[in-house]
Motif scaffolding. Structure first.
Motif, PDB file in Angstrom:
ATOM      1  N   LEU A 154       6.271   9.952   2.587  1.00  0.00           N
ATOM      2  CA  LEU A 154       5.409  10.431   1.510  1.00  0.00           C
ATOM      3  C   LEU A 154       4.093   9.662   1.552  1.00  0.00           C
ATOM      4  O   LEU A 154       4.058   8.456   1.305  1.00  0.00           O
ATOM      5  CB  LEU A 154       6.096  10.237   0.156  1.00  0.00           C
ATOM      6  CG  LEU A 154       5.291  10.633  -1.089  1.00  0.00           C
ATOM      7  CD1 LEU A 154       5.008  12.132  -1.088  1.00  0.00           C
ATOM      8  CD2 LEU A 154       6.041  10.231  -2.359  1.00  0.00           C
ATOM      9  N   ASN A 155       3.030  10.349   1.909  1.00  0.00           N
ATOM     10  CA  ASN A 155       1.686   9.753   1.956  1.00  0.00           C
ATOM     11  C   ASN A 155       1.603   8.540   2.882  1.00  0.00           C
ATOM     12  O   ASN A 155       0.821   7.616   2.637  1.00  0.00           O
ATOM     13  CB  ASN A 155       1.228   9.350   0.546  1.00  0.00           C
ATOM     14  CG  ASN A 155       1.133  10.529  -0.400  1.00  0.00           C
ATOM     15  OD1 ASN A 155       0.751  11.621   0.002  1.00  0.00           O
ATOM     16  ND2 ASN A 155       1.502  10.316  -1.655  1.00  0.00           N
TER      17      ASN A 155
ATOM     18  N   LYS B 242       1.616   2.410   6.249  1.00  0.00           N
ATOM     19  CA  LYS B 242       1.518   1.707   4.971  1.00  0.00           C
ATOM     20  C   LYS B 242       2.260   0.380   5.053  1.00  0.00           C
ATOM     21  O   LYS B 242       2.978   0.106   6.018  1.00  0.00           O
ATOM     22  CB  LYS B 242       2.115   2.555   3.840  1.00  0.00           C
ATOM     23  CG  LYS B 242       1.421   3.884   3.606  1.00  0.00           C
ATOM     24  CD  LYS B 242       0.018   3.716   3.064  1.00  0.00           C
ATOM     25  CE  LYS B 242      -0.613   5.070   2.753  1.00  0.00           C
ATOM     26  NZ  LYS B 242      -1.988   4.941   2.232  1.00  0.00           N
TER      27      LYS B 242
ATOM     28  N   THR C 108       0.818  -1.214   0.000  1.00  0.00           N
ATOM     29  CA  THR C 108       0.000   0.000   0.000  1.00  0.00           C
ATOM     30  C   THR C 108       0.853   1.265   0.000  1.00  0.00           C
ATOM     31  O   THR C 108       0.319   2.369  -0.110  1.00  0.00           O
ATOM     32  CB  THR C 108      -0.934   0.023   1.226  1.00  0.00           C
ATOM     33  OG1 THR C 108      -0.145  -0.042   2.428  1.00  0.00           O
ATOM     34  CG2 THR C 108      -1.906  -1.147   1.200  1.00  0.00           C
ATOM     35  N   ALA C 109       2.164   1.124   0.120  1.00  0.00           N
ATOM     36  CA  ALA C 109       3.055   2.283   0.128  1.00  0.00           C
ATOM     37  C   ALA C 109       3.078   2.939  -1.246  1.00  0.00           C
ATOM     38  O   ALA C 109       2.976   2.267  -2.280  1.00  0.00           O
ATOM     39  CB  ALA C 109       4.466   1.856   0.531  1.00  0.00           C
ATOM     40  N   ASP C 110       3.215   4.251  -1.252  1.00  0.00           N
ATOM     41  CA  ASP C 110       3.330   5.005  -2.501  1.00  0.00           C
ATOM     42  C   ASP C 110       4.610   4.573  -3.216  1.00  0.00           C
ATOM     43  O   ASP C 110       5.694   4.629  -2.630  1.00  0.00           O
ATOM     44  CB  ASP C 110       3.381   6.502  -2.176  1.00  0.00           C
ATOM     45  CG  ASP C 110       3.274   7.377  -3.415  1.00  0.00           C
ATOM     46  OD1 ASP C 110       3.830   7.004  -4.465  1.00  0.00           O
ATOM     47  OD2 ASP C 110       2.649   8.448  -3.324  1.00  0.00           O
ATOM     48  N   PRO C 111       4.524   4.131  -4.480  1.00  0.00           N
ATOM     49  CA  PRO C 111       5.726   3.694  -5.204  1.00  0.00           C
ATOM     50  C   PRO C 111       6.823   4.755  -5.264  1.00  0.00           C
ATOM     51  O   PRO C 111       8.004   4.424  -5.394  1.00  0.00           O
ATOM     52  CB  PRO C 111       5.194   3.372  -6.607  1.00  0.00           C
ATOM     53  CG  PRO C 111       3.764   3.000  -6.380  1.00  0.00           C
ATOM     54  CD  PRO C 111       3.300   3.913  -5.276  1.00  0.00           C
ATOM     55  N   ALA C 112       6.432   6.029  -5.155  1.00  0.00           N
ATOM     56  CA  ALA C 112       7.429   7.099  -5.187  1.00  0.00           C
ATOM     57  C   ALA C 112       8.136   7.274  -3.848  1.00  0.00           C
ATOM     58  O   ALA C 112       9.092   8.052  -3.752  1.00  0.00           O
ATOM     59  CB  ALA C 112       6.769   8.414  -5.593  1.00  0.00           C
ATOM     60  N   SER C 113       7.685   6.545  -2.822  1.00  0.00           N
ATOM     61  CA  SER C 113       8.229   6.761  -1.477  1.00  0.00           C
ATOM     62  C   SER C 113       9.374   5.824  -1.122  1.00  0.00           C
ATOM     63  O   SER C 113      10.042   6.035  -0.111  1.00  0.00           O
ATOM     64  CB  SER C 113       7.120   6.606  -0.429  1.00  0.00           C
ATOM     65  OG  SER C 113       6.707   5.244  -0.318  1.00  0.00           O
ATOM     66  N   TYR C 114       9.617   4.777  -1.914  1.00  0.00           N
ATOM     67  CA  TYR C 114      10.617   3.790  -1.505  1.00  0.00           C
ATOM     68  C   TYR C 114      11.627   3.490  -2.607  1.00  0.00           C
ATOM     69  O   TYR C 114      11.357   3.669  -3.800  1.00  0.00           O
ATOM     70  CB  TYR C 114       9.954   2.491  -1.048  1.00  0.00           C
ATOM     71  CG  TYR C 114       9.007   1.858  -2.043  1.00  0.00           C
ATOM     72  CD1 TYR C 114       9.480   1.093  -3.114  1.00  0.00           C
ATOM     73  CD2 TYR C 114       7.629   2.007  -1.912  1.00  0.00           C
ATOM     74  CE1 TYR C 114       8.609   0.509  -4.021  1.00  0.00           C
ATOM     75  CE2 TYR C 114       6.746   1.432  -2.812  1.00  0.00           C
ATOM     76  CZ  TYR C 114       7.241   0.682  -3.864  1.00  0.00           C
ATOM     77  OH  TYR C 114       6.375   0.111  -4.764  1.00  0.00           O
TER      78      TYR C 114
END
Length: 238
Positions: A108-109, A115, A78-84
């Protein structure tokens, strides 16, 4: 610790083979790779990026480096792909059965609920691999964390609140609420003095409901019986 993990992985591998009806005479021939655990709490500092090393174990020790491919399970994450940032592979150094997968996550989000980031090994011929690892991502306050808990009365739509800094400026607020029975809100505050004010639109407080402010495990204020509003001034200093 490495020896215990090594023996555990060997036991798991034998179980997999035996459950399939295969006979294995030499456990050193089992090519098995696994994450250090199936779940991992990954704290991320607010408005920052945090890196952690996820350990990976194998049953075999080789005289040369070995590489295993890793990917993110997007269907379960569920983590934002741009966050990791997750490397596409992990290397087990020569003469070792332990490797390190460096993972970086940015705030991020993430939100207060947190998440999930689920990592799996890419299938490969002749490779047995362990269960996925779920990184449970949570925001971490590097400053002073104050927790607000409100147990609403029957009229949450009458309840609101504001948090002021020492100059009287509103830094955050909430409410009124629609149909909620409980609120838990975390404030990440720099050293200083703050004032929390809770309001009731009807002017009869929130009793039999209650509210509480907690800092460092101790209650700053607990109440519920008031009129139109009630204010509490407090100081935090980490």
């Amino acid at each position: 610790m490495k020896k215990i993990t090594f023996l555990l992985l060997m036991t798991l591998s034998l179980f997999v083979f035996n459950s399939c009806g295969d006979e294995v005479d030499n456990t050193e021939d089992i090519n098995y790779v696994s994450f250090e655990n199936t779940a991992y709490t990954f704290g991320v500092d607010l408005a920052s990026t945090t890196s952690r090393d996820i350990k990976v174990y194998t049953t075999q020790v080789s005289g040369s480096d070995r590489t295993f491919n890793v990917k993110v399970d997007l269907t379960k994450s569920t983590a934002d792909p741009a966050s990791y940032t997750v490397p596409a592979s992990v290397t087990i150094p020569a003469n070792s059965n332990v490797g390190v997968l460096p993972v970086s996550i940015t705030d991020l989000n993430i939100g207060e609920a947190g998440k999930k980031l689920v990592l799996v090994f890419e299938p490969a011929e002749g490779l047995l691999y362990g269960a996925p690892i779920t990184l449970n991502i949570k925001q971490v306050c590097p400053l002073n964390e104050v927790i607000l808990t409100i147990n609403f009365d029957s009229y949450p739509d009458e309840t609101s609140w504001k948090l002021f800094n020492s100059t009287g400026a509103v830094i955050t607020s909430g409410g009124p609420y629609d149909g909620q029975t409980k609120l838990i809100k975390a404030f990440c505050l720099a050293n200083g003095t703050y004032t929390f004010t809770i309001y009731d639109l009807y002017g009869d407080g929130i009793a039999p409901g209650t509210y509480q402010l907690v800092y460092n495990g101790a209650a700053i204020k607990a109440g519920g019986v008031f009129g139109v509003s009630e204010s509490t001034t407090f100081t935090v200093n980490k």
